[in-house]
Scaffold this active site. Structure first.
Site, PDB file in Angstrom:
ATOM      1  N   ARG A  30       0.849  -1.189   0.000  1.00 18.85           N
ATOM      2  CA  ARG A  30       0.000   0.000   0.000  1.00 18.85           C
ATOM      3  C   ARG A  30       0.887   1.242   0.000  1.00 18.85           C
ATOM      4  NH1 ARG A  30      -5.109  -1.477   0.239  1.00 18.85           N
ATOM      5  NH2 ARG A  30      -5.544  -3.440   1.303  1.00 18.85           N
ATOM      6  N   ASP A  31       0.472   2.231  -0.755  1.00 21.69           N
ATOM      7  CA  ASP A  31       1.223   3.494  -0.761  1.00 21.69           C
ATOM      8  C   ASP A  31       1.135   4.136   0.619  1.00 21.69           C
ATOM      9  OD1 ASP A  31       2.181   5.577  -3.279  1.00 21.69           O
ATOM     10  OD2 ASP A  31       1.900   6.419  -1.272  1.00 21.69           O
ATOM     11  N   ASN A  88       4.730   7.003 -13.289  1.00 22.66           N
ATOM     12  CA  ASN A  88       5.420   8.286 -13.390  1.00 22.66           C
ATOM     13  C   ASN A  88       6.830   8.051 -13.882  1.00 22.66           C
ATOM     14  OD1 ASN A  88       3.345   9.997 -12.431  1.00 22.66           O
ATOM     15  ND2 ASN A  88       3.764   9.371 -10.338  1.00 22.66           N
ATOM     16  N   GLU A  96       8.917  10.412  -7.556  1.00 20.73           N
ATOM     17  CA  GLU A  96       9.688  10.577  -6.315  1.00 20.73           C
ATOM     18  C   GLU A  96      10.679   9.453  -6.112  1.00 20.73           C
ATOM     19  OE1 GLU A  96       7.133  10.673  -2.877  1.00 20.73           O
ATOM     20  OE2 GLU A  96       5.754  12.045  -3.864  1.00 20.73           O
ATOM     21  N   VAL A  97      10.271   8.248  -6.454  1.00 19.31           N
ATOM     22  CA  VAL A  97      11.114   7.081  -6.183  1.00 19.31           C
ATOM     23  C   VAL A  97      11.636   6.539  -7.517  1.00 19.31           C
ATOM     24  CG1 VAL A  97      11.193   4.759  -5.209  1.00 19.31           C
ATOM     25  CG2 VAL A  97       9.782   6.518  -4.120  1.00 19.31           C
ATOM     26  N   HIS A 101       7.488   1.586 -10.836  1.00 23.27           N
ATOM     27  CA  HIS A 101       6.345   1.020 -10.110  1.00 23.27           C
ATOM     28  C   HIS A 101       5.068   1.473 -10.792  1.00 23.27           C
ATOM     29  CE1 HIS A 101       7.624   4.843  -8.375  1.00 23.27           C
ATOM     30  NE2 HIS A 101       6.340   5.103  -8.218  1.00 23.27           N
ATOM     31  N   HIS A 103       1.228   2.611 -10.009  1.00 22.76           N
ATOM     32  CA  HIS A 103       0.239   2.991  -9.013  1.00 22.76           C
ATOM     33  C   HIS A 103      -1.097   2.401  -9.454  1.00 22.76           C
ATOM     34  CE1 HIS A 103       2.533   6.400  -7.083  1.00 22.76           C
ATOM     35  NE2 HIS A 103       3.173   6.339  -8.245  1.00 22.76           N
TER      36      HIS A 103
HETATM   37  P1  AMP Z   1       6.253   8.252  -7.633  1.00 19.21           P
HETATM   38  O1  AMP Z   1       6.007   9.701  -7.430  1.00 19.21           O
HETATM   39  O2  AMP Z   1       5.535   7.698  -8.826  1.00 19.21           O
HETATM   40  O3  AMP Z   1       7.726   7.915  -7.635  1.00 19.21           O
HETATM   41  O4  AMP Z   1       5.572   7.520  -6.413  1.00 19.21           O
HETATM   42  C1  AMP Z   1       6.283   7.018  -5.335  1.00 19.21           C
HETATM   43  C2  AMP Z   1       5.267   6.635  -4.289  1.00 19.21           C
HETATM   44  O5  AMP Z   1       5.898   5.848  -3.304  1.00 19.21           O
HETATM   45  C3  AMP Z   1       4.640   7.833  -3.581  1.00 19.21           C
HETATM   46  O6  AMP Z   1       3.218   7.814  -3.808  1.00 19.21           O
HETATM   47  C4  AMP Z   1       4.995   7.605  -2.109  1.00 19.21           C
HETATM   48  O7  AMP Z   1       3.947   7.961  -1.239  1.00 19.21           O
HETATM   49  C5  AMP Z   1       5.292   6.125  -2.084  1.00 19.21           C
HETATM   50  N1  AMP Z   1       6.214   5.680  -1.055  1.00 19.21           N
HETATM   51  C6  AMP Z   1       7.428   6.194  -0.765  1.00 19.21           C
HETATM   52  N2  AMP Z   1       8.012   5.500   0.241  1.00 19.21           N
HETATM   53  C7  AMP Z   1       7.140   4.516   0.561  1.00 19.21           C
HETATM   54  C8  AMP Z   1       7.159   3.460   1.522  1.00 19.21           C
HETATM   55  N3  AMP Z   1       8.178   3.281   2.367  1.00 19.21           N
HETATM   56  N4  AMP Z   1       6.094   2.625   1.574  1.00 19.21           N
HETATM   57  C9  AMP Z   1       5.040   2.801   0.753  1.00 19.21           C
HETATM   58  N5  AMP Z   1       4.972   3.769  -0.179  1.00 19.21           N
HETATM   59  C10 AMP Z   1       6.002   4.614  -0.266  1.00 19.21           C
END
Ligand code: AMP
Length: 114
Positions: A30-31, A88, A96-97, A101, A103
């Protein structure tokens, strides 16, 4: 595995997380900051930064991620009302990551994209 990658650390168990699904190629969590009543992340276990990093030989993995997302949408009872898959990539998307992945978002009217 990329050393400072949060999704690699979750995948390896270094950061504890609840796995909703796991197989040899991918896992689902889960996010942590859900943007919808259901907000899951479908994540390949192997470190791949971007969709753009995939070569054609990885077609099977891309397909697998979509099938896992489909399965999770069924498990979360989202099929009838609908849901959205988002990938993304890069600065304009707000990624962000830097570990690929999907969503999976659902459980409310999602509104326009953009
Ligand atoms: P993105 O902006 O597509 O890279 O999305 C990265 C997502 O990872 C964001 O929606 C964050 O809320 C989520 N996220 C970051 N760290 C964690 C974590 N430790 N566990 C679950 N979700 C995470």
């Amino acid at each position: 595995m990329a050393e400072e990658c949060v999704f690699c650390k979750i995948g390896s168990g270094e950061i504890p997380s609840e796995f909703l699904y796991r197989d040899d190629l991918a896992y689902v969590i889960r996010d942590i900051r859900p943007r919808a009543p259901t907000h899951l992340l479908v994540i390949p276990s192997e470190h791949v930064t971007y969709l753009a990093s995939f070569t054609n030989e990885r077609e099977a993995l891309v397909g697998h991620l979509l099938l896992v997302a489909r399965e999770m949408a069924q498990r979360e009872h989202l099929v009838e009302r609908g849901y959205r898959l988002v990938v993304n990539q890069g600065p304009d998307s707000g990624q962000e990551v830097p570990h690929l992945h999907l969503h999976l978002l659902g459980g409310r009217q999602l509104g326009a994209m953009g």
